[in-house]
Scaffold this motif. Structure first.
Motif, PDB file in Angstrom:
ATOM      1  N   GLY A  19       0.827  -1.195   0.000  1.00  0.00           N
ATOM      2  CA  GLY A  19       0.000   0.000   0.000  1.00  0.00           C
ATOM      3  C   GLY A  19       0.863   1.247   0.000  1.00  0.00           C
ATOM      4  O   GLY A  19       2.092   1.187   0.110  1.00  0.00           O
ATOM      5  N   ASP A  20       0.232   2.388  -0.127  1.00  0.00           N
ATOM      6  CA  ASP A  20       0.955   3.659  -0.110  1.00  0.00           C
ATOM      7  C   ASP A  20       1.805   3.736   1.156  1.00  0.00           C
ATOM      8  O   ASP A  20       1.370   3.353   2.249  1.00  0.00           O
ATOM      9  N   CYS A  21       3.014   4.266   1.011  1.00  0.00           N
ATOM     10  CA  CYS A  21       3.912   4.362   2.162  1.00  0.00           C
ATOM     11  C   CYS A  21       4.824   5.566   2.014  1.00  0.00           C
ATOM     12  O   CYS A  21       5.070   6.055   0.909  1.00  0.00           O
TER      13      CYS A  21
ATOM     14  N   TRP B 281      12.074  -2.581  12.365  1.00  0.00           N
ATOM     15  CA  TRP B 281      11.599  -3.744  11.620  1.00  0.00           C
ATOM     16  C   TRP B 281      10.077  -3.694  11.560  1.00  0.00           C
ATOM     17  O   TRP B 281       9.387  -4.156  12.468  1.00  0.00           O
ATOM     18  N   SER B 282       9.556  -3.103  10.511  1.00  0.00           N
ATOM     19  CA  SER B 282       8.101  -3.023  10.342  1.00  0.00           C
ATOM     20  C   SER B 282       7.788  -2.751   8.881  1.00  0.00           C
ATOM     21  O   SER B 282       8.659  -2.340   8.103  1.00  0.00           O
ATOM     22  N   ALA B 283       6.541  -2.967   8.517  1.00  0.00           N
ATOM     23  CA  ALA B 283       6.104  -2.717   7.146  1.00  0.00           C
ATOM     24  C   ALA B 283       6.215  -1.231   6.824  1.00  0.00           C
ATOM     25  O   ALA B 283       5.982  -0.378   7.694  1.00  0.00           O
ATOM     26  N   PRO B 284       6.559  -0.886   5.601  1.00  0.00           N
ATOM     27  CA  PRO B 284       6.719   0.533   5.254  1.00  0.00           C
ATOM     28  C   PRO B 284       5.429   1.338   5.381  1.00  0.00           C
ATOM     29  O   PRO B 284       5.477   2.537   5.643  1.00  0.00           O
TER      30      PRO B 284
ATOM     31  N   VAL C 122       3.343   1.550   7.664  1.00  0.00           N
ATOM     32  CA  VAL C 122       3.040   2.087   8.996  1.00  0.00           C
ATOM     33  C   VAL C 122       4.168   2.952   9.541  1.00  0.00           C
ATOM     34  O   VAL C 122       4.085   3.429  10.675  1.00  0.00           O
ATOM     35  N   GLN C 123       5.200   3.177   8.783  1.00  0.00           N
ATOM     36  CA  GLN C 123       6.360   3.895   9.292  1.00  0.00           C
ATOM     37  C   GLN C 123       6.184   5.410   9.217  1.00  0.00           C
ATOM     38  O   GLN C 123       5.584   5.929   8.266  1.00  0.00           O
TER      39      GLN C 123
ATOM     40  N   ALA D  24       7.353  -7.716   3.080  1.00  0.00           N
ATOM     41  CA  ALA D  24       6.771  -9.055   2.949  1.00  0.00           C
ATOM     42  C   ALA D  24       6.850  -9.841   4.240  1.00  0.00           C
ATOM     43  O   ALA D  24       6.063 -10.765   4.456  1.00  0.00           O
ATOM     44  N   ASN D  25       7.780  -9.475   5.107  1.00  0.00           N
ATOM     45  CA  ASN D  25       8.018 -10.218   6.345  1.00  0.00           C
ATOM     46  C   ASN D  25       8.122  -9.242   7.515  1.00  0.00           C
ATOM     47  O   ASN D  25       9.191  -9.077   8.109  1.00  0.00           O
ATOM     48  N   PRO D  26       7.010  -8.565   7.845  1.00  0.00           N
ATOM     49  CA  PRO D  26       7.079  -7.485   8.836  1.00  0.00           C
ATOM     50  C   PRO D  26       7.152  -7.936  10.283  1.00  0.00           C
ATOM     51  O   PRO D  26       7.281  -7.097  11.183  1.00  0.00           O
ATOM     52  N   GLY D  27       7.083  -9.237  10.533  1.00  0.00           N
ATOM     53  CA  GLY D  27       7.090  -9.695  11.919  1.00  0.00           C
ATOM     54  C   GLY D  27       5.791  -9.302  12.617  1.00  0.00           C
ATOM     55  O   GLY D  27       4.714  -9.420  12.069  1.00  0.00           O
ATOM     56  N   GLY D  28       5.896  -8.797  13.820  1.00  0.00           N
ATOM     57  CA  GLY D  28       4.710  -8.400  14.570  1.00  0.00           C
ATOM     58  C   GLY D  28       4.920  -8.609  16.046  1.00  0.00           C
ATOM     59  O   GLY D  28       5.705  -9.480  16.460  1.00  0.00           O
TER      60      GLY D  28
END
Length: 634
Positions: free
Chosen positions: A64-66, A180-183, A185-186, A408-412
């Motif tokens: 998504g947009d980041c 370490w997170s998806a772009p 939400v940064q 693709a592998n954002p953890g959580g």
């Protein structure tokens, strides 16, 4: 001869219930991989690394947009004379949104964006028409435009068309690597690292120019105006990098360059020559020496001498460049069947770079030792290794799942790469580092094995384009993957390469001749004015439809003026879904090449595959059913 199962299944309902469809290629062995599928799939990695707006509802469902706030990045510490060009409204902000993240992180480096674009362009230049054959030409144009848009946006020209500043890097690598997170939400601060006349990096200028010139090459026929704009910016960058020689590496983290930029400028000169925008370069290498500069390193993001030699060999046929490629390949250990030659951080990309040399030295001979040696390498990457892994994610039956890619592998819940999470999404088409001299470990924190980057996929595109051209594949199998993969937006239309696909319709022309008068009514909507003419009494209305003159070319089902594997794909797609993949009436006439008069059948697709495999010539069409059966029994 090897046959593909999918084409056979789709054609079985016609006249070839007991026959399967051969893979196009020369002397294809039983261990061949589907190189068409691999090349088409590899483009989706660039979509996985897209940044900015228009990412949502794009080619991938999970992206998504980041970092949209890059559109209001702080100008920072530019001096006043430059700020007037970069920030004309004086609000202290500048738009550097868009582009691509470099790798599994989210920094944007113009040097690797330029390298990635140039490599994609080279893959098509070396094997012209290959993306059309694999069904991905529109996707290629889309990616080239996405990257070039950003390179031009971040290059600031004055009123005279001269470069005054370049936003060469966006985001701080040290800060980014700590998150370490998806772009999507940064929100961390992403500063700009500027290149200026007093603090320039000429290698970055050269790589950017190469990327823009490669884009100009790809789009020269489909969008000549955009191509010309890319050339304009590229020439300005070459001039800026040459006049303001520098090696400023501020913000470039692990992409620090040396003081050499001659290789990037040489490659740019080759692109200009190929585009008809410059004279033939006179620089000729000898045993690793380029006008007194010695270089024994392979083609990579910061060393492109072998890219220059490769392009010039293709453009001129001058054997001096072939001898250089041979010298460099031997210096790097050569490529042989039975031995996978890959070492270093992200080893697969370096292996793909060596394949470029070997395939060019093969000179189109699929049975040469150079071609076979290179083929062994890409087959190893695609799954023929003792682990059974394909290091092109999503290709084959098994691939690494603990990849180092934050999107693709954002953890959580605080889980990072150190805890080795399994990827949430399959990042189709991402080349990871894979096996090197020390082996392999499928761990998200062992990024030398499990990360990918723009330069990785750029090198892979070059290698795979050669394999696809020499050994073929099936262009339809990736359609099946796309339709079933939740990560891929199969409904996305690349729109002839446009980032924002245009919607166009074509209507027949209507000519109205009146003997008296007509009444004209205009109806205005929000965006369209519709004019209708109502003829009055004694009015004669003549409707004529304009057609482009057509000519029958047997085998040319898709009416592109040539007879090749793409026509077989068009027939099979039409048979499987005639509503979505309709053939025109002329296309149906062209496609009816076996037992003429019985319409379009699976046998027609088979014969087109046999043409690609050089079992029959297009000039020998049409064929009778007896001739067809004889061909199958050869």
């Amino acid at each position: 001869m090897k046959f593909t199962k999918k084409l056979a299944a789709m054609a079985a309902s016609a006249v070839i219930a007991t026959t399967s469809i051969p893979v196009a290629g020369i002397n294809a062995s039983a261990s061949d991989h589907n190189y068409y599928e691999a090349l088409a799939m590899s483009l989706y990695f660039f979509d996985s690394n897209a940044c900015g707006k228009e990412v949502t509802d794009g080619p991938l469902t999970w992206r998504g947009d980041c970092h949209t706030y890059d559109a209001e990045a702080s100008v920072g510490s530019l001096d006043g004379s430059l700020k007037s060009v970069v920030d004309p409204d004086g609000d202290g902000k500048v738009d550097v949104s868009g582009g691509w993240h470099d790798a599994g992180d989210h920094i944007k480096f113009n040097i690797t964006i330029g390298f990635g674009l140039s490599s994609l362009g080279m893959s098509e230049y070396f094997n012209e028409g290959i993306y059309e054959k694999v069904g991905a030409r529109d996707h290629l144009e889309y990616e080239m435009r996405w990257g070039a848009d950003y390179l031009m946006k971040t290059t600031y020209l004055d009123a005279s068309g001269n470069v005054v500043a370049i936003a060469g890097t966006v985001a701080n690598g040290d800060v980014d690597h700590g998150i370490w997170s998806a772009p999507e939400v940064q929100t961390y601060d992403r500063p700009i690292y500027w290149l200026t006349a007093s603090k320039n990096n000429s290698a970055v200028c050269g790589e950017m120019a190469c990327g823009l010139l490669a884009t100009a090459y790809i789009l020269k026929d489909s969008d000549s105006a955009y191509s010309a704009e890319c050339i304009k910016y590229a020439k300005a960058l070459i001039d800026f990098g040459t006049k303001n020689r520098g090696n400023n590496c501020d913000g470039m983290s692990f992409y620090g360059t040396d003081s050499m930029c001659e290789d990037e400028m040489a490659l740019a000169s080759a692109w200009l020559y190929i585009l008809g925008e410059g004279s033939m370069p006179t620089l000729k290498p000898s045993s690793g020496q380029y006008n007194g500069i010695y270089d024994y390193y392979l083609y990579s993001w910061d060393k492109v001498w072998q890219g220059y030699a490769s392009m010039m060999y293709k453009a001129t046929g001058d054997k001096v460049f072939a001898e250089e490629l041979k010298f460099e390949l031997n210096n790097q250990g050569g490529l042989n069947e039975g031995t996978y030659n890959a070492n270093g951080w992200g080893a697969s990309r370096y292996n793909c770079a060596k394949q470029m040399n070997s395939y060019l030295l093969a000179d189109g001979d699929a049975n040469s030792s150079y071609a076979k040696g290179a083929k062994y390498q890409i087959d190893t990457i695609l799954g023929d290794n003792n682990l059974g892994y394909s290091f092109l994610i999503g290709f084959g039956d098994k691939w690494p799942t603990h990849i180092h890619h934050r999107a693709a592998n954002p953890g959580g819940e605080g889980i990072t790469s150190a805890q080795n999470p399994e990827a949430k999404y399959t990042n189709y088409g991402m080349l990871v580092g894979g096996i090197d001299g020390s082996g392999y470990e499928d761990h998200a924190d062992r990024y030398q094995y499990t990360e990918g980057a723009l330069d990785y996929n750029g090198c892979f595109a070059i290698a795979c384009s050669f394999a696809a051209a020499l050994y073929g594949g099936d262009a339809t199998t990736f359609d099946t993957i796309k339709s079933s993969a939740s990560e891929i937006n199969d409904n996305f239309k690349f729109g002839n390469g446009s980032v924002t696909p245009p919607e166009t319709t074509t209507e027949p022309t209507t000519t109205t001749t009146t003997e008296t008068t007509t009444t004209t009514t205009e109806t205005t909507t929000d965006s369209t004015t519709v004019t209708s003419e109502q003829p009055t009494e004694n009015t004669t209305v003549t409707t004529s439809t304009s057609f482009i003159e057509t000519k029958t070319l047997l085998g040319d089902a898709n009416e592109d003026g040539s007879v090749d594997i793409a026509d077989a794909t068009a027939i099979v797609q039409h048979m499987g879904n005639p509503d979505e993949y309709a053939l025109s009436e002329q296309g149906k006439i062209n496609a009816d090449i076996v037992n003429q008069g019985d319409g379009v059948t699976g046998a027609d697709a088979v014969v087109l595959q046999l043409i690609e495999a050089k079992k029959i010539k297009a000039s020998e069409l049409p064929v009778t059913m007896d001739q067809y059966n004889a061909l199958l029994n050869e």
